[in-house]
Design a protein around this motif. Structure first.
Motif, mmCIF file in Angstrom:
data_model
loop_
_atom_site.group_PDB
_atom_site.id
_atom_site.type_symbol
_atom_site.label_atom_id
_atom_site.label_comp_id
_atom_site.label_asym_id
_atom_site.label_seq_id
_atom_site.Cartn_x
_atom_site.Cartn_y
_atom_site.Cartn_z
ATOM 1 N N LYS A 1 0.851 -1.196 0.000
ATOM 2 C CA LYS A 1 0.000 0.000 0.000
ATOM 3 C C LYS A 1 0.879 1.235 0.000
ATOM 4 C CE LYS A 1 -4.207 -1.689 2.203
ATOM 5 N NZ LYS A 1 -4.891 -1.797 3.506
ATOM 6 N N ASN A 2 0.850 1.949 -1.103
ATOM 7 C CA ASN A 2 1.554 3.239 -1.204
ATOM 8 C C ASN A 2 3.009 3.175 -0.770
ATOM 9 O OD1 ASN A 2 -0.737 4.621 -2.109
ATOM 10 N ND2 ASN A 2 -1.494 4.729 -0.011
ATOM 11 N N VAL A 3 3.723 2.119 -1.151
ATOM 12 C CA VAL A 3 5.112 2.036 -0.707
ATOM 13 C C VAL A 3 5.988 2.992 -1.516
ATOM 14 C CG1 VAL A 3 4.910 -0.314 0.164
ATOM 15 C CG2 VAL A 3 5.674 0.067 -2.176
ATOM 16 N N THR A 4 6.889 3.635 -0.794
ATOM 17 C CA THR A 4 7.744 4.657 -1.380
ATOM 18 C C THR A 4 9.151 4.472 -0.854
ATOM 19 O OG1 THR A 4 5.924 6.233 -1.484
ATOM 20 C CG2 THR A 4 8.138 7.156 -1.521
ATOM 21 N N LYS A 5 10.131 4.639 -1.752
ATOM 22 C CA LYS A 5 11.527 4.558 -1.334
ATOM 23 C C LYS A 5 12.269 5.766 -1.882
ATOM 24 C CE LYS A 5 15.399 2.896 0.195
ATOM 25 N NZ LYS A 5 15.637 2.802 1.646
ATOM 26 N N ILE A 6 12.862 6.519 -0.992
ATOM 27 C CA ILE A 6 13.614 7.700 -1.403
ATOM 28 C C ILE A 6 15.020 7.620 -0.800
ATOM 29 C CG2 ILE A 6 13.727 10.222 -1.300
ATOM 30 C CD1 ILE A 6 10.639 10.168 -0.957
ATOM 31 N N TYR A 7 16.028 7.720 -1.660
ATOM 32 C CA TYR A 7 17.421 7.821 -1.191
ATOM 33 C C TYR A 7 17.826 9.276 -1.304
ATOM 34 C CZ TYR A 7 18.819 2.858 -1.227
ATOM 35 O OH TYR A 7 18.977 1.540 -0.954
ATOM 36 N N GLY A 8 18.017 9.965 -0.209
ATOM 37 C CA GLY A 8 18.367 11.386 -0.283
ATOM 38 C C GLY A 8 17.275 12.138 -1.019
ATOM 39 N N SER A 9 17.639 12.721 -2.158
ATOM 40 C CA SER A 9 16.616 13.428 -2.926
ATOM 41 C C SER A 9 16.195 12.599 -4.137
ATOM 42 C CB SER A 9 17.169 14.786 -3.391
ATOM 43 O OG SER A 9 18.292 14.541 -4.229
ATOM 44 N N ASN A 10 16.667 11.358 -4.157
ATOM 45 C CA ASN A 10 16.435 10.495 -5.304
ATOM 46 C C ASN A 10 15.236 9.582 -5.048
ATOM 47 O OD1 ASN A 10 16.868 9.283 -7.696
ATOM 48 N ND2 ASN A 10 18.914 8.495 -7.216
ATOM 49 N N VAL A 11 14.165 9.794 -5.782
ATOM 50 C CA VAL A 11 12.982 8.950 -5.602
ATOM 51 C C VAL A 11 13.169 7.662 -6.396
ATOM 52 C CG1 VAL A 11 10.498 8.775 -5.917
ATOM 53 C CG2 VAL A 11 11.531 10.971 -5.313
ATOM 54 N N ILE A 12 13.239 6.535 -5.701
ATOM 55 C CA ILE A 12 13.438 5.253 -6.384
ATOM 56 C C ILE A 12 12.088 4.747 -6.899
ATOM 57 C CG2 ILE A 12 14.391 2.931 -6.211
ATOM 58 C CD1 ILE A 12 16.457 5.096 -5.666
ATOM 59 N N PHE A 13 11.099 4.712 -6.017
ATOM 60 C CA PHE A 13 9.716 4.465 -6.470
ATOM 61 C C PHE A 13 8.768 5.140 -5.495
ATOM 62 C CE2 PHE A 13 11.230 0.593 -4.272
ATOM 63 C CZ PHE A 13 10.392 0.588 -3.172
ATOM 64 N N LYS A 14 7.548 5.361 -5.972
ATOM 65 C CA LYS A 14 6.636 6.192 -5.189
ATOM 66 C C LYS A 14 5.223 5.654 -5.291
ATOM 67 C CE LYS A 14 5.813 11.065 -4.416
ATOM 68 N NZ LYS A 14 5.893 12.409 -4.975
ATOM 69 N N ASN A 15 4.576 5.535 -4.133
ATOM 70 C CA ASN A 15 3.156 5.179 -4.081
ATOM 71 C C ASN A 15 2.802 3.951 -4.912
ATOM 72 O OD1 ASN A 15 2.455 7.189 -2.305
ATOM 73 N ND2 ASN A 15 2.175 8.694 -3.953
ATOM 74 N N ILE A 16 3.585 2.894 -4.739
ATOM 75 C CA ILE A 16 3.293 1.645 -5.434
ATOM 76 C C ILE A 16 2.295 0.847 -4.586
ATOM 77 C CG2 ILE A 16 4.258 -0.538 -6.266
ATOM 78 C CD1 ILE A 16 5.525 1.549 -7.841
ATOM 79 N N SER A 17 1.213 0.432 -5.196
ATOM 80 C CA SER A 17 0.241 -0.412 -4.507
ATOM 81 C C SER A 17 -0.165 -1.557 -5.427
ATOM 82 C CB SER A 17 -1.029 0.370 -4.149
ATOM 83 O OG SER A 17 -0.727 1.451 -3.313
ATOM 84 N N PHE A 18 -0.110 -2.758 -4.907
ATOM 85 C CA PHE A 18 -0.721 -3.890 -5.613
ATOM 86 C C PHE A 18 -0.804 -5.042 -4.638
ATOM 87 C CE2 PHE A 18 3.826 -4.268 -6.661
ATOM 88 C CZ PHE A 18 4.084 -5.587 -6.326
ATOM 89 N N SER A 19 -1.536 -6.065 -5.011
ATOM 90 C CA SER A 19 -1.621 -7.212 -4.127
ATOM 91 C C SER A 19 -1.417 -8.496 -4.914
ATOM 92 C CB SER A 19 -2.960 -7.229 -3.385
ATOM 93 O OG SER A 19 -4.004 -7.326 -4.322
ATOM 94 N N VAL A 20 -0.961 -9.505 -4.215
ATOM 95 C CA VAL A 20 -0.668 -10.792 -4.824
ATOM 96 C C VAL A 20 -1.508 -11.845 -4.118
ATOM 97 C CG1 VAL A 20 1.157 -12.434 -5.389
ATOM 98 C CG2 VAL A 20 1.706 -10.000 -5.159
ATOM 99 N N LYS A 21 -2.361 -12.515 -4.877
ATOM 100 C CA LYS A 21 -3.206 -13.550 -4.287
ATOM 101 C C LYS A 21 -2.498 -14.896 -4.311
ATOM 102 C CE LYS A 21 -7.014 -13.387 -6.693
ATOM 103 N NZ LYS A 21 -6.812 -12.386 -7.751
ATOM 104 N N GLU A 22 -2.973 -15.792 -3.476
ATOM 105 C CA GLU A 22 -2.389 -17.133 -3.422
ATOM 106 C C GLU A 22 -2.386 -17.769 -4.808
ATOM 107 O OE1 GLU A 22 -3.482 -19.490 -0.147
ATOM 108 O OE2 GLU A 22 -1.748 -20.747 -0.643
ATOM 109 N N GLY A 23 -1.238 -18.301 -5.206
ATOM 110 C CA GLY A 23 -1.137 -18.986 -6.489
ATOM 111 C C GLY A 23 -0.886 -18.074 -7.672
ATOM 112 N N ASP A 24 -0.873 -16.781 -7.422
ATOM 113 C CA ASP A 24 -0.614 -15.837 -8.512
ATOM 114 C C ASP A 24 0.836 -15.860 -8.947
ATOM 115 O OD1 ASP A 24 -3.035 -14.775 -8.980
ATOM 116 O OD2 ASP A 24 -2.682 -12.850 -7.979
ATOM 117 N N ALA A 25 1.064 -15.722 -10.253
ATOM 118 C CA ALA A 25 2.409 -15.443 -10.754
ATOM 119 C C ALA A 25 2.352 -14.054 -11.363
ATOM 120 C CB ALA A 25 2.821 -16.471 -11.783
#
Lengths: 212, 257
Positions: B9-33
């Motif tokens: 849910k809305n995962v964000t990773k920032i190194y210093g002023s460098n945004v690696i990824f922002k507001n990523i949301s998704f879900s993985v159900k059992e058995g999903d590839a």
């Protein structure tokens, strides 16, 4: 002279053993420890690598009584050699820990192992093997350094050689004999260390190998 | 409907002023590839490492089986046991045989008895087709074999979900197939998988859902058919076209064999 030779070997063995424990602790602290552990380790390593072993020996034997710690000659020699060797061994081991690298730590953690378990079961077995070729210089160097014990009258090979030289008025013969004995010990020690290196070798695990 | 095994849910990773990824949301159900694709340097690998807590997130929440994992005081080692991770450059324990690589986690993490762990280890190696390489050291195995041992090592922990971080990118072309086919058979066994890869053939045939990421955001996601044939975003079409040209030849060559 045989007794002296045996004592020289004892000094070497105890020095290396004590040094290995100290060196391992110092290297672990320096590579994986927190800020304080790192600073203490750096202080120890620099202090004992940066001063002559003779000064260290005199400080232990003549200096420590000044703060109420009096050690006999042999204990002083063991302690000084162990402390000195530990600082050198710490540097060899530190290099090996760095050569193993952070990725092995990541792999261990990814399996679910704690930091300490990863060090114990993944990093250490590799680092010790990688360290052997360069670390093997240390026992040889220490064996020769044990001759400083002569200066606090520990009856090692050097002390015995001196006594015999005085008794027989034949310094050349006495010291040559001592030299030959040191040479033989170094040679045998070298062979032993090479054997250890061979028997613990693992295919594909070497510093210049295609490990990475 | 069952709760998802993994939810971001809305995962964000920032190194210093460098945004690696922002507001990523998704879900993985059992058995999903689920396959994540996208240009290099868009934070896909970092995202996997954050899910596995190897790198801390800046913000956002990750749930494993409904429990939030990246909270203070949570036992990270316990979380990682349930998430299998396969790295781009294998990262086998170099001083251990293939079998011992698989066994180490079983005895030291799961506390399994040695004999039991060896039995399970052999079973997992068989699963990746390497029963006959159990006593080989990593240095004696090909890249493809090493990666399959790494997969067996992760599988042995009976993870809830397997993360694959470009598992074939470091391999010679002729070794890619053996790793992909192990992954395909895992997907057929309904292992829950999250795969970062550039292997479009694999994405097309195996993925239940493809997520296209670029510059730290999800551009588009959907079934392989949706993305490969009816992509909504111009950028997705462009990327898939380019990578198709690049990898199409290689995959064509592989199929002829």
């Amino acid at each position: 002279m045989l007794k002296g030779t045996i004592l020289t070997l004892e000094l070497t063995a105890v020095g290396i053993g004590m040094g290995l424990i100290l060196g391992l602790a110092a290297a672990l602290a320096r590579v994986y420890g927190g800020k304080w552990a790192r600073w203490i380790s750096i202080g120890y390593i620099e202090l004992f690598r940066g001063t002559p072993i003779l000064v260290q020996l005199f400080l232990v034997y003549y200096g420590l009584p000044g703060i109420g710690i009096t050690l006999d000659r042999l204990t002083s020699a063991f302690l000084a050699l162990g402390l000195n060797s530990g600082a050198y061994q710490a540097e060899y081991l530190r290099g090996a820990f760095l050569a193993v690298g952070e990725e092995q730590m990541m792999a261990g953690r990814a399996v679910g192992m704690s930091r300490w378990k990863t060090i114990r079961y993944v990093i250490l077995p590799q680092a010790l093997r990688l360290a052997i070729p360069s670390w093997a210089n240390e026992p040889v160097a220490l064996l020769k350094s044990t001759a400083v014990a002569f200066l606090i009258a520990v009856p090692d090979l050097m002390t015995k050689a001196k006594a015999i030289a005085v008794q027989t008025y034949d310094p050349i013969g006495a010291y040559l004999a001592a030299a030959v004995l040191y040479l033989v010990m170094v040679f045998l020690l070298d062979q032993f260390l090479k054997w250890v290196e061979r028997t613990t070798r693992i295919p594909g695990l070497e510093i210049e190998g295609k490990k990475a | 409907m069952a709760a998802p095994i993994l939810e971001l849910k809305n995962v964000t990773k920032i190194y210093g002023s460098n945004v690696i990824f922002k507001n990523i949301s998704f879900s993985v159900k059992e058995g999903d590839a689920i396959v994540i694709i996208g240009p290099s340097g868009t934070g896909k690998s970092t995202l996997l490492r954050c899910i596995n807590l190897l790198t801390p997130l800046t913000s956002g929440e990750v749930y494993l089986d409904g429990h939030e994992v990246n909270v203070k005081g949570k036992n990270e080692d316990e979380v990682r046991q349930h998430i299998g991770m396969v790295f781009q450059n294998f990262l086998l324990f170099n001083h251990l045989t293939a079998l011992d690589n698989v066994v180490l986690g079983l005895t030291k993490v799961k506390g399994m008895k040695q004999e039991q762990a060896i039995e399970k280890g052999r079973h997992e190696l068989k699963r990746v087709g390497l029963a006959d390489r159990a006593e080989h050291y990593p240095g004696q195995l090909s890249g493809g074999q090493q990666q399959r041992v790494a997969i067996a090592r992760a599988l042995a922990m009976d993870p809830r979900v397997m993360l694959f971080d470009e598992p074939t990118s470091a391999l010679d072309p002729e070794l890619i197939g053996e790793v992909l086919s192990v992954m395909e058979s895992l997907a057929r066994e309904n292992m829950t998988m999250l795969v970062v890869t550039h292997e479009m053939g694999f994405a097309r045939e195996v993925a239940d859902r493809i997520i296209f990421m670029e510059k730290g955001s999800i551009v588009e996601e959907g079934s392989p058919d949706q993305l490969f044939r009816h992509a909504k975003s111009e950028r997705t079409r462009e990327f898939l076209g380019k990578i198709g040209d690049l990898y199409g030849k290689k995959e064509g060559a592989k199929k002829k064999k």
